[in-house]
Every structure is written in structure tokens, then in C-alpha cells.
Design a protein around this motif. Structure first.
Motif, short mmCIF file in Angstrom:
data_model
loop_
_atom_site.label_atom_id
_atom_site.label_comp_id
_atom_site.label_asym_id
_atom_site.label_seq_id
_atom_site.Cartn_x
_atom_site.Cartn_y
_atom_site.Cartn_z
N ALA A 168 0.86 -1.19 0.00
CA ALA A 168 0.00 0.00 0.00
C ALA A 168 0.89 1.24 0.00
CB ALA A 168 -0.90 0.01 1.23
N VAL A 169 0.51 2.22 -0.80
CA VAL A 169 1.23 3.49 -0.78
C VAL A 169 0.67 4.30 0.38
CG1 VAL A 169 1.89 5.54 -2.08
CG2 VAL A 169 1.48 3.41 -3.29
N LYS A 170 1.53 4.69 1.30
CA LYS A 170 1.13 5.42 2.48
C LYS A 170 0.86 6.89 2.16
CE LYS A 170 2.78 5.40 7.08
NZ LYS A 170 3.75 5.09 8.08
N GLU A 171 1.78 7.48 1.43
CA GLU A 171 1.63 8.88 1.04
C GLU A 171 2.52 9.16 -0.17
OE1 GLU A 171 2.71 11.16 4.46
OE2 GLU A 171 4.76 10.46 4.46
N ALA A 172 2.10 10.14 -0.94
CA ALA A 172 2.90 10.58 -2.08
C ALA A 172 2.50 12.00 -2.42
CB ALA A 172 2.69 9.67 -3.29
N THR A 173 3.48 12.78 -2.79
CA THR A 173 3.26 14.15 -3.26
C THR A 173 4.00 14.31 -4.58
OG1 THR A 173 3.10 14.96 -0.99
CG2 THR A 173 3.50 16.60 -2.71
N ILE A 174 3.27 14.82 -5.56
CA ILE A 174 3.83 15.06 -6.88
C ILE A 174 3.71 16.54 -7.16
CG2 ILE A 174 3.65 14.50 -9.33
CD1 ILE A 174 2.09 11.92 -8.32
N VAL A 175 4.83 17.18 -7.42
CA VAL A 175 4.83 18.61 -7.74
C VAL A 175 5.08 18.75 -9.23
CG1 VAL A 175 5.92 20.84 -7.32
CG2 VAL A 175 5.63 19.21 -5.43
N LEU A 176 4.11 19.34 -9.92
CA LEU A 176 4.20 19.52 -11.37
C LEU A 176 4.29 21.00 -11.70
CD1 LEU A 176 1.47 16.97 -12.53
CD2 LEU A 176 3.95 16.63 -12.36
N PRO A 177 5.50 21.49 -12.00
CA PRO A 177 5.66 22.88 -12.43
C PRO A 177 5.27 23.01 -13.91
CG PRO A 177 7.79 21.84 -12.17
CD PRO A 177 6.76 20.81 -11.84
N GLU A 178 5.39 24.20 -14.44
CA GLU A 178 5.08 24.43 -15.86
C GLU A 178 5.85 23.47 -16.75
OE1 GLU A 178 2.85 26.42 -17.36
OE2 GLU A 178 2.11 27.24 -15.47
N ASN A 179 7.14 23.28 -16.47
CA ASN A 179 7.99 22.38 -17.24
C ASN A 179 8.01 21.02 -16.56
OD1 ASN A 179 10.04 20.96 -18.49
ND2 ASN A 179 11.54 22.61 -18.37
N VAL A 180 7.46 20.00 -17.22
CA VAL A 180 7.38 18.67 -16.62
C VAL A 180 8.76 18.12 -16.26
CG1 VAL A 180 7.42 17.34 -18.77
CG2 VAL A 180 6.22 16.43 -16.79
#
Length: 182
Positions: free
Chosen positions: A39-51
Motif C-alpha cells: 500500500a502506498v502510504k503517502e505521495a506528493t507530486i509537484v508539477l511545475p510548468e515544465n514537466v
């Protein structure tokens, strides 16, 4: 080169745990494969203008391991393998995103049992869209292969016919869905 992804919207996306998991597969007796999930406990994905400037941090719960065999799962949680009591999480922190031909690769540091090693995952962007409740979602799958022994997962048993019970190479697949935060 500019990468265009349909529906791409910059922002910070947080894990939707009911639609995310970490899967793995490893050779068993050198003749078949065993698959399992965490199980994934937590995840944060930050997507700026430039991938190519995107970042991700993710944590999986070691005790949640499920290979559809409770005896094997208990053994995998034990000190012979993951030692879930002493090392309850597996973490991934990206260090960069890059293009490789038509593919996107995510480089980062994977930590298992307090051993951190660089790994690379091939990224497949599943897409972006709004769910029926108005949440803007991103979905992606990342795949890569590690040598489990590099992370201190060295338990094995020799077979009478030659070879070993558990293969060294482990294919990891992260299926993540995340919701953009306001």
C-alpha cells in the motif's frame, strides 16, 4: 524539446490511496514469478510548468505487503527480508526527470531497510481529468528494476536442481493517482 501532455495542469498533487499501489515481481525457483503489492502510504507530486522540473516523494507501508500467501507475507515482513518492525517504510524521492527518446525517465533515491540507492523509473503518463466530485486528478505508472541484494534483501535458499529460490532482480511498478490541491 517541449513536452506536451494533454490535460497537464501544474500544481501540487497528493496521493489518492484507494487508486494507488506499489507492485513487484520476482523470480521464484527460477521457473516462475511471484507478484505482490504494498500500500502506498503517502505521495506528493509537484508539477511545475515544465514537466522536466517535476518532483515526487512516495512512501510505502512495508507491513501491508500482500503476495496472496500469508505465510510468505509473514516471512517477507521478518528480519530475513524487510524487517517491517525495524524498517516500516520504503521511500522514493526523485532527483530529476529527463527525456530518453520518446520516454520520460524519473531518477531518484529508493530507500529500503535504511539503504538508499539511486534508481531510474520509466514513466508512463496515464492522463489528467476531473472526477465526478470535481477533483482534478493525475495518473501515472512508473516501472523499474532493482537488485534486491543492493538493499540488504539477501535471504535465499539453494535448490537441489541448481539455482536459488528467490531471484535477485525485482521489477517494481508504481501505479499512482493523485488529486491536485487547491
Amino acid at each position: 524539446m517541449t513536452i506536451t501532455i494533454p490535460g497537464y495542469q501544474p500544481g501540487t498533487y497528493v496521493l489518492d490511496p484507494s487508486h494507488s499501489e506499489v507492485g513487484f515481481e520476482v523470480r521464484h525457483m527460477m521457473i516462475s514469478k511471484v507478484r505482490g503489492t504494498f500500500a502506498v502510504k503517502e505521495a506528493t507530486i509537484v508539477l511545475p510548468e515544465n514537466v522536466l522540473e517535476a518532483s515526487v516523494t512516495a512512501t510505502a507501508d512495508v507491513a501491508s505487503i500482500d503476495t496472496k500467501d500469508e505465510g510468505r507475507d509473514q516471512h517477507l515482513r521478518s528480519a530475513d527480508f524487510f524487517d517491517a518492525e525495524a524498517f516500516p517504510t520504503i521511500t522514493f524521492v526523485s532527483t530529476g526527470v529527463r527525456e530518453a527518446g520518446a520516454d520520460l525517465l524519473v531518477d531518484g533515491n529508493l530507500t529500503i531497510k535504511d539503504v538508499t540507492k539511486p534508481v531510474t523509473f520509466e514513466l508512463e503518463v496515464g492522463g489528467f481529468g476531473t472526477d465526478p466530485w470535481g477533483n482534478y486528478k493525475a495518473g501515472a505508472t512508473a516501472t523499474g528494476t532493482i537488485d534486491r541484494e543492493d538493499f540488504g534483501l539477501t535471504w535465499n535458499a539453494a535448490l537441489e536442481t541448481g539455482g536459488v529460490l528467490v531471484g535477485k532482480d525485482v521489477k517494481i511498478t508504481l501505479d499512482l493517482q493523485a488529486a491536485r490541491q487547491a
